[in-house]
Design an enzyme around this catalytic site. Structure first.
Site, PDB file in Angstrom:
ATOM      1  N   LYS A 245       0.827  -1.270   0.020  1.00 13.07           N
ATOM      2  CA  LYS A 245       0.076  -0.114  -0.015  1.00 13.07           C
ATOM      3  C   LYS A 245       0.947   1.326  -0.091  1.00 13.07           C
ATOM      4  CE  LYS A 245      -3.979  -1.748   2.542  1.00 13.07           C
ATOM      5  NZ  LYS A 245      -5.264  -1.691   1.763  1.00 13.07           N
ATOM      6  N   ARG A 319     -10.074 -11.655   1.297  1.00 12.71           N
ATOM      7  CA  ARG A 319     -10.943 -12.684   0.428  1.00 12.71           C
ATOM      8  C   ARG A 319     -10.385 -13.934   0.590  1.00 12.71           C
ATOM      9  NH1 ARG A 319     -11.432  -8.830  -4.935  1.00 12.71           N
ATOM     10  NH2 ARG A 319     -10.819  -7.777  -3.336  1.00 12.71           N
TER      11      ARG A 319
HETATM   12  N1  BES Z   1      -8.391  -3.649   3.985  1.00  8.94           N
HETATM   13  C1  BES Z   1      -8.243  -3.595   2.647  1.00  8.94           C
HETATM   14  C2  BES Z   1      -9.768  -2.649   2.366  1.00  8.94           C
HETATM   15  C3  BES Z   1      -9.784  -1.522   3.087  1.00  8.94           C
HETATM   16  C4  BES Z   1      -9.584  -0.216   2.398  1.00  8.94           C
HETATM   17  C5  BES Z   1     -10.537  -1.437   4.248  1.00  8.94           C
HETATM   18  C6  BES Z   1      -9.863   1.078   3.126  1.00  8.94           C
HETATM   19  C7  BES Z   1     -10.567  -0.209   4.890  1.00  8.94           C
HETATM   20  C8  BES Z   1     -10.337   0.924   4.457  1.00  8.94           C
HETATM   21  C9  BES Z   1      -8.452  -4.644   1.686  1.00  8.94           C
HETATM   22  O1  BES Z   1      -7.543  -5.753   1.929  1.00  8.94           O
HETATM   23  C10 BES Z   1      -7.748  -4.244   0.257  1.00  8.94           C
HETATM   24  O2  BES Z   1      -6.596  -3.444   0.421  1.00  8.94           O
HETATM   25  N2  BES Z   1      -8.676  -4.200  -0.909  1.00  8.94           N
HETATM   26  C11 BES Z   1      -7.919  -3.781  -2.007  1.00  8.94           C
HETATM   27  C12 BES Z   1      -8.580  -4.660  -2.923  1.00  8.94           C
HETATM   28  C13 BES Z   1      -7.862  -4.631  -4.252  1.00  8.94           C
HETATM   29  C14 BES Z   1      -6.548  -4.803  -4.415  1.00  8.94           C
HETATM   30  C15 BES Z   1      -8.778  -5.453  -5.152  1.00  8.94           C
HETATM   31  C16 BES Z   1      -8.615  -2.437  -2.325  1.00  8.94           C
HETATM   32  O3  BES Z   1      -9.865  -2.089  -1.802  1.00  8.94           O
HETATM   33  O4  BES Z   1      -7.994  -1.676  -2.952  1.00  8.94           O
HETATM   34 ZN    ZN Z   2      -5.510  -5.651   1.714  1.00  2.96          ZN
END
Ligand code: BES
Ligand code: ZN
Ligand code: ZN
Length: 470
Positions: A245, A319
């Site tokens: 991230k 997931r």
């Molecule tokens: N934990 C995150 C989602 C999230 C984002 C929770 C903001 C709370 C606040 C999740 O694991 C994630 O990073 N999802 C990605 C998925 C993508 C890579 C397909 C996302 O939402 O960008």
């Molecule tokens: Zn994530």
């Protein structure tokens, strides 16, 4: 802040919530108006031994917010003994919403402050004129206090840092809650995950120095009316893994354990609501980190049900954990009536529904309607995101069965849910709902009676749903 509801003879201050001046005498009305108070939501006026609070309505969420504002204002004064007896001269006091506003609105998180100002307030609610019958009143009060305590417990857990709350801490907390509530609690480490083919969950936690934990709590009443299964995403930290991230995107990712934490909060309240269903809480507690041992984009993982997953983004890890936890749940528990998963799964859900609202997805319209009603009653916000016949093809993989991440961001909350659908057995398709709580579980600002940080989303909603199952 600690709040004790008890009888007090001499109070320092009385809280009066006003919607308008209809019920005030002329002198009082003039006095309030001359002081610049117009009884609008958010307004608070301290005059002598009375704290006047404005509200647009005298029920439901408005009343909760009014009492949340009131208690925050009182906490800034020197007063500690508070009386509540009047709401705009309403004939009946809505004690449930008043208590929720007080207990949820007064929450503070001081764990990491060097100076902890822990104020204690005694509150006396005069219950002569309540809308509840005398026999129900104590039950309503006890139940409301127990649920609010669980919401605040979840807030504490989620707000705790990833160094202080690891997968093992989650397992210890689950054991503690199980002990206090006479629940069964089983905890499995990585050996169990290996032996049982839970390779998707295992891969996510591989680069962490903390061992992944699969946690299974069970509440079993006598002659249960049916079975409810709750599965929670418990990423104690999500840095994204090798698909790292951004610096900004990583801040607050301690919140990624909110789903599992909400499940713990719900399990902690089942005795208090005299739940007549057998309820299983299954938590996947894992940390998603980077390192030489990290799982990679391009890896193919074989989940517990044999489905193969092409990893295209290691940040779509929730997931993967849920896939194996959902398989575990359905392999271990037969004749399920409802199976819900709760997860801070996608940023896309926040884009779709805005902050504060939980995205609910699933195949069963009737079940979604029940959730809509429970949401309305509990005060939690939900929105429903629809599947359609064309979307499932988006998660097809050229080399495996499915991909864990789609290049298009469009409908990201829905494609994530459709990924999970691959791990729901046919007999459970209509019993399953997915709750994406990414927007509601954690906000870096105060909203209504929710504090900066964790909100405890999911607890009141699911408990309300369970209470309504006859
Ligand atoms: N934990 C995150 C989602 C999230 C984002 C929770 C903001 C709370 C606040 C999740 O694991 C994630 O990073 N999802 C990605 C998925 C993508 C890579 C397909 C996302 O939402 O960008
Ligand atoms: Zn994530
Ligand atoms: Zn995550």
């Amino acid at each position: 802040m600690k709040i004790k509801l008890k009888e007090i003879k001499d109070f320092d201050i009385e809280i009066i919530v006003l919607k308008d001046f209809k019920d005030c005498n002329k002198k009082e009305k003039d006095l309030l108006k001359n002081s610049g108070f117009s009884a609008k939501e958010g307004e608070v006026l301290h005059m002598g031994s009375t704290l006047y609070v404005g509200s647009s309505k005298l029920k439901g969420e408005d009343l909760k917010i009014a009492f949340s504002n009131a208690i925050k204002a009182v906490s800034k004064t020197k007063y500690t003994n508070i009386k509540i007896s009047l709401v705009n001269n309403e004939k009946e006091l809505d004690i449930k919403n008043i208590i929720e506003g007080l207990l949820l609105g007064s929450y503070t998180f001081n764990k990491y402050k060097s100076k902890k100002e822990e104020k204690s307030l005694n509150i006396f609610i005069d219950d002569k004129n309540t809308k509840y019958k005398k026999i129900d009143l104590q039950k309503v009060i006890n139940e409301t206090i127990a649920i609010c305590d669980s919401v605040n417990l979840v807030r504490d857990i989620v707000n705790t840092t990833p160094e202080d709350f690891t997968p093992l801490t989650m397992a210890q907390k689950a054991k503690e809650i199980s002990f206090e509530n006479a629940l069964e609690c089983k905890v499995f480490g990585e050996d169990y995950l290996k032996e049982n083919g839970m390779n998707a969950m295992l891969a996510v936690g591989r680069a962490s120095r903390h061992e992944s934990q699969l946690i299974h709590l069970t509440y079993k009443p006598k002659n249960p009316k049916g079975k409810i299964v709750l599965v929670g995403k418990g990423l104690t930290y999500d840095c994204g893994g090798l698909s790292l991230k951004s610096g900004e995107g990583m801040v607050s990712m301690k919140c990624d354990k909110s789903g599992a934490s909400a499940v713990l909060g719900i399990m902690n309240s089942l005795n208090a609501i005299s739940c007549e269903y057998e309820v299983h809480g299954i938590l996947g507690a894992v940390e998603n980190m980077i390192g030489g041992d990290a799982y990679k984009p391009d890896d193919v993982l074989v989940a517990k049900n044999g489905k193969t997953i092409e990893v295209r983004n290691t940040d779509a890890e929730g997931r993967l954990v849920l896939a194996d936890c959902l398989c575990y749940a359905q392999d271990e528990i037969k004749d399920i009536d409802y199976i819900f998963d709760l997860a801070t799964l996608t940023g896309a859900c926040i884009i779709a529904l805005g902050e504060y609202t939980t995205g609910v997805m699933g195949h069963n319209k009737k079940l979604k309607n029940k959730i809509d009603k429970a949401a309305e009653k509990s005060g939690e916000l939900v929105g429903f995101l629809p599947y359609n016949r064309y979307l499932p093809s988006m998660i097809k993989s050229s080399i495996a069965d499915i991909v864990n991440s789609v290049s298009s961001k469009a409908g990201g909350a829905i494609t994530a849910s459709l990924f999970l659908d691959n791990f729901i057995k046919d007999e459970n398709k209509d019993k399953w709902l997915h709750f994406d709580i990414a927007g509601a579980a954690y906000r870096e600002k105060v909203w209504g009676y929710n504090p900066y940080g964790a909100s405890g989303a999911g607890v009141r909603l699911i408990l309300e749903f369970i209470k309504n199952q006859k």
